[in-house]
Design an enzyme around this catalytic site. Structure first.
Site, PDB file in Angstrom:
ATOM      1  CE  LYS A 233      -3.939   1.968   2.570  1.00 42.05           C
ATOM      2  NZ  LYS A 233      -4.845   1.799   3.724  1.00 42.05           N
TER       3      LYS A 233
ATOM      4  CB  SER B  51      -8.183   3.683   2.636  1.00 38.88           C
ATOM      5  OG  SER B  51      -7.388   3.061   3.621  1.00 38.88           O
TER       6      SER B  51
ATOM      7  CB  SER C 233      -8.644   0.922   5.532  1.00 43.43           C
ATOM      8  OG  SER C 233      -9.338   2.114   5.312  1.00 43.43           O
TER       9      SER C 233
END
Ligand code: GLN
Length: 493
Positions: A78, A159, A183
């Site tokens: 990420k 997210s 997330s």
């Protein structure tokens, strides 16, 4: 014939050890998959050389009989994690041009374990969002489509939506995520993969771009429970560079995996029967209960009476911490600088922040600054902190009756991009089942349970006591064994 990109972490690790393929072959196959999946917009920066360099080391070590836990395994990161020499943006314009000179502890541990990096993955800007639509670099698209003939692009959740989309599309075998209020779990549920957020403090926050420091936790995302256990084991561990890091040994989660739940009591929190929840989510939850019973668990009804206050309190605390954390982006120290002709220092701050932050980030900074301002601090922030304590106490009470909790992960299947975007509050409802565990710092995991009527994945969530990642992993394994979820998005990208 083995398609390398269909293999997960354990399969790659074991196949590599047994000499079925080289690490370089694996890295090359995934690098090609990443290069061919631009339409998903899941990858912000591809790092094929990083993956190949790690593979080369793994191949050479194998020749002398040396294996590390993730030798030969490439993964996605990420874009919230800093990795030396590779741009890190947190999907915000304000960090454009920032190339970290240091390595996050989690990524450093992964490289030391033998893994390589395929790329930095797209996400909601500063991890604020549930759909990936707040990214400054365009939303990620889910590989999934509805089965009603509609061709609408769907959200991969957020997210950590670049991670979920990339894993579901088989362009990476696994990826890191971060979870502040859901997330990791919500995007996992939306894309038919697994994701675990460990106990707060298990993974070091050093080198992870901060959103809400008392809630942020890194975790593992992959296509099955075992792979999550392997990845998390390599990510976790005490770090003196993070003052909230947990000073405890990392258990051998993979070795202790067992889907036999005999003697375990699983609580069903009545407050999670949310109003207006689709019948198919309720049905999946009932199915999950039956699966856990079948695995030997005893089911008990429990109450978490303050559940309904979790989301409002989260949206006071998380923005408050964000407003403080994001004060550092001022045009002086990182990334973007907007210096209008003749501007003074204050003007530069204002111009830089106005140009660099997206709308959702600005909304949260304003909200957070407001709830922390003198005169409102006690009315909002202090109240929210008290609610947080009550939520943690709810869980402590529940643990007198049960060992783990089963809930749905999200109140719906993936929605179409653009659908609830107009109303920020509707978007916040995505986190209604995931936020409470975050507020209490508890480990929680999502595992695919089945498909919705429209053919989209639905997830089940297991919440464990603090430090009991093993309990969550094992219950998810029991669910995984019974759900037999093999559905996969048809390739269109
Ligand atoms: N969707 C939640 C939010 O927008 C959670 C985000 C997260 O866990 N990083 O705050």
């Amino acid at each position: 014939m083995t398609v390398i990109t269909d293999l997960g972490i354990a399969q790659i690790r074991d196949g590599f050890r047994n000499g079925r393929f080289s690490a370089t072959e694996v890295a090359s196959a995934f690098n090609a998959a990443v290069a061919g999946a631009g339409a998903l917009n899941a990858v912000l920066v591809a790092t094929p050389d990083h993956a190949l360099a790690a593979a080369d080391v793994a191949d050479r070590e194998r020749a002398s009989g040396v294996f590390r836990p993730l030798s030969g395994v490439p993964i996605g990161m990420k874009d919230l994690f800093c990795t030396v020499g590779v741009p890190a943006t947190a999907a915000s314009h304000i960090l454009e041009g920032f190339v970290p000179p240091y390595e996050s502890t989690v990524s450093g541990k992964l490289w030391a374990a033998g893994a390589g990096m395929l790329g930095k993955l797209n996400m909601d800007q500063f991890a604020m969002g549930s759909s990936n639509e707040t990214s400054a670099f365009g939303n990620v698209i889910s590989p999934w489509k509805r089965n009603d003939g509609g061709n609408a692009a769907l959200t991969p959740g957020g997210s950590s939506g670049g991670s979920s989309s990339a894993i579901a599309a088989h362009i990476v075998p696994a990826a890191t995520g971060t979870d502040t209020g859901g997330s990791i779990r919500q995007p996992a549920a939306f894309t038919g993969i697994c994701g675990i957020k460990p106990t707060y403090g298990r993974c070091s926050r050093f080198g992870i771009v901060a959103f809400a420091s008392s809630l942020d936790q890194a975790g593992a995302m992959a296509r099955d429970v075992r792979d999550c256990a392997i990845l998390l084991e390599a990510m976790a561990g005490f770090d003196p560079k993070d003052s909230t890091s947990l000073d405890a040994p990392v258990p051998h989660w993979e070795a202790a995996l067992s889907g036999n739940l005999k003697g375990k009591r699983i609580g069903i929190p009545k407050e999670y029967h949310a109003e207006g929840m689709p019948a198919e989510i309720e049905a999946l939850w009932q199915q999950g209960i039956a699966w856990l019973k079948d695995a030997g668990a005893e089911i008990v009804n429990v109450s978490l009476p303050h559940t309904k206050y979790a989301l409002p309190a989260y949206y006071v605390i998380a923005p408050a911490e964000a407003s403080s954390n994001l004060a550092r982006y001022d045009g002086v120290r990182y990334g973007l600088r907007d210096l209008p002709e003749g501007a003074g220092l204050q003007d530069m701050y204002a111009a830089t922040r106005a140009a660099g932050f997206g709308a959702e980030v600005k909304r949260r900074i304003m909200l957070g600054t407001f709830v922390l301002s003198s005169g409102y601090y006690d009315a909002y922030y202090t109240q929210a902190m008290k609610v947080r304590t009550l939520i943690a106490q709810d869980f402590d009470k529940a643990w007198e009756q049960c060992d783990l909790l089963l809930t749905p992960t999200a109140p719906s299947a993936a929605f179409g991009l653009g659908e609830p975007q107009e109303d920020p509050l509707a978007m916040y409802l995505n986190d209604v089942f995931t936020v409470p565990a975050s507020m209490a710092g508890l480990p929680a995991m999502s595992v695919p349970g089945g498909l919705s009527a429209l053919g989209l994945p639905l997830g089940l969530q297991i919440i464990g006591k603090a430090f009991d990642e093993q309990g969550a992993l094992n219950a998810c394994l029991a669910l995984e064994e019974r759900a037999g979820f093999t559905a996969r998005a048809e390739k269109w990208w």
